[in-house]
Each structure stands twice: as C-alpha cells, then as structure tokens.
Design a protein around this motif. Structure first.
Motif, PDB file in Angstrom:
ATOM      1  N   GLN A  10       0.821  -1.203   0.000  1.00 31.74           N
ATOM      2  CA  GLN A  10       0.000   0.000   0.000  1.00 31.74           C
ATOM      3  C   GLN A  10       0.856   1.253   0.000  1.00 31.74           C
ATOM      4  O   GLN A  10       0.522   2.234  -0.664  1.00 31.74           O
ATOM      5  N   SER A  11       1.970   1.277   0.755  1.00 32.43           N
ATOM      6  CA  SER A  11       2.826   2.459   0.734  1.00 32.43           C
ATOM      7  C   SER A  11       3.506   2.597  -0.619  1.00 32.43           C
ATOM      8  O   SER A  11       3.797   3.705  -1.050  1.00 32.43           O
ATOM      9  N   GLY A  12       3.759   1.487  -1.297  1.00 30.38           N
ATOM     10  CA  GLY A  12       4.294   1.554  -2.658  1.00 30.38           C
ATOM     11  C   GLY A  12       3.295   2.196  -3.598  1.00 30.38           C
ATOM     12  O   GLY A  12       3.669   2.955  -4.486  1.00 30.38           O
ATOM     13  N   THR A  13       2.014   1.915  -3.403  1.00 31.05           N
ATOM     14  CA  THR A  13       0.966   2.554  -4.196  1.00 31.05           C
ATOM     15  C   THR A  13       0.926   4.046  -3.918  1.00 31.05           C
ATOM     16  O   THR A  13       0.822   4.857  -4.840  1.00 31.05           O
ATOM     17  N   ALA A  14       1.043   4.432  -2.660  1.00 29.11           N
ATOM     18  CA  ALA A  14       1.069   5.855  -2.315  1.00 29.11           C
ATOM     19  C   ALA A  14       2.303   6.524  -2.917  1.00 29.11           C
ATOM     20  O   ALA A  14       2.218   7.662  -3.407  1.00 29.11           O
ATOM     21  N   ASP A  15       3.434   5.826  -2.926  1.00 36.56           N
ATOM     22  CA  ASP A  15       4.646   6.385  -3.528  1.00 36.56           C
ATOM     23  C   ASP A  15       4.470   6.606  -5.031  1.00 36.56           C
ATOM     24  O   ASP A  15       4.940   7.600  -5.575  1.00 36.56           O
ATOM     25  N   ARG A  16       3.796   5.680  -5.689  1.00 37.67           N
ATOM     26  CA  ARG A  16       3.541   5.849  -7.130  1.00 37.67           C
ATOM     27  C   ARG A  16       2.624   7.042  -7.383  1.00 37.67           C
ATOM     28  O   ARG A  16       2.833   7.805  -8.328  1.00 37.67           O
ATOM     29  N   ILE A  17       1.622   7.213  -6.533  1.00 37.68           N
ATOM     30  CA  ILE A  17       0.724   8.360  -6.675  1.00 37.68           C
ATOM     31  C   ILE A  17       1.493   9.654  -6.445  1.00 37.68           C
ATOM     32  O   ILE A  17       1.316  10.632  -7.175  1.00 37.68           O
ATOM     33  N   PHE A  18       2.369   9.663  -5.441  1.00 40.24           N
ATOM     34  CA  PHE A  18       3.231  10.825  -5.212  1.00 40.24           C
ATOM     35  C   PHE A  18       4.029  11.149  -6.473  1.00 40.24           C
ATOM     36  O   PHE A  18       4.112  12.308  -6.890  1.00 40.24           O
ATOM     37  N   MET A  19       4.629  10.127  -7.073  1.00 44.77           N
ATOM     38  CA  MET A  19       5.478  10.348  -8.246  1.00 44.77           C
ATOM     39  C   MET A  19       4.662  10.874  -9.425  1.00 44.77           C
ATOM     40  O   MET A  19       5.098  11.801 -10.120  1.00 44.77           O
TER      41      MET A  19
END
Length: 166
Positions: A10-19
């Motif tokens: 889930q934090s990887g998904t948030a990181d992708r959204i950030f990017m």
C-alpha cells in the motif's frame, strides 16, 4: 507478517501516486508555455511568447501560477520523506495547505489529485487527522509549514490578480 507485506504494498501505491502527481506538477510550466505559444501564433505574434505575456495580463498570471506548481512538487518530496520517517502530522498539515493553495489558484484538477493523495496517505498510514494542529503547536509548527506558507503567499497574490482581472 502478512500485515507488514500488505502495508509495504500500500505504501508503494502511495509512492507511485506521489510520483505521478509530482511529474504532472513539474510538467505544468511546459504545458503553459505550449498554450502561450499557441496563443502567440493565433494572435500573429510570430510565436513570440514574450509579446503575449507582456500584452495579456491574464496570460502573465497563468504563467506565474504554472511556475508555482514545480515548487509544490518539490515540497511533496519532503512530505513523502516525512511520511516514511513517521512524521505524519507534518505530512498531513502540509498536504492540506497545498490543497488550499491549489484551490486559491483554481487548479481544480490538482486539487482533486492532492485530495486523493491525502486520502490515500491517511488510509494507508492510518493517520489520526483530528488534532494535528494541536499536536504540532509545541513542535515548531511554523517551521514545519514554512514552505507551504510561501506557496500560500504566492497563491494569494495570484488569486488577488485573477480576481482583479476578472
């Protein structure tokens, strides 16, 4: 063990959204330049963007607003780092201020993206949103939101200019 793996995903998904949001915010000045060059060609200025900016005050304000977005993208990098370090109050407070700044300069697509990002981060990291300002008050509140305050100041100037231009 399973919860740890799920949180990482889930934090990887948030990181992708950030990017994605950071890239879109960084590219926005180039989109504005493309729009201004099309406007210059339409007006017969021979593709001279400087002539369009100097003759059209609303184009000038639009260009300044577009130049504010990469700074917001830069601050989102700090927000992401603070999320990974566990400083959730810093992250959420600054994301709320970025949403307010984007509302002031009427970038509603970015408002929706930042709202979705805030929602995703609050849900992923299980951040208690209630009482953020109260918790931050003793921990250098102004220092933590200083970058967002600069963005809000420029957004206020641009909002005032947009209101005066009509």
């Amino acid at each position: 063990m399973m919860k740890l793996v799920n949180t990482r995903v889930q934090s990887g998904t948030a990181d992708r959204i950030f990017m994605i949001i950071r890239v879109l915010l960084t590219v926005s000045p180039f989109i504005a330049l493309g729009y201004l060059s099309m406007d210059a060609a339409k007006e017969g200025a021979g593709g001279n963007i400087q002539a369009v900016i100097s003759s059209n005050p609303s184009a000038t304000v639009m260009f300044i607003v577009a130049m504010l977005n990469p700074f917001i993208a830069y601050l989102l990098g700090f927000i992401k780092d603070h999320l990974h370090d566990g400083d959730y109050d810093y992250a959420v407070a600054n994301m709320f201020l970025m949403i307010i700044a984007e509302l002031m300069i009427q970038n509603f697509i970015y408002v929706l993206m930042l709202m979705f990002l805030t929602y995703k981060c609050v849900k992923t990291y299980q951040i208690p949103v209630k009482g953020i300002v109260k918790r931050m008050a003793g921990n250098h509140l102004l220092r933590d939101i200083s970058g967002s305050l600069v963005v809000l100041a420029f957004a206020g100037i641009c909002m005032f200019a947009m209101l005066r231009l009509g």
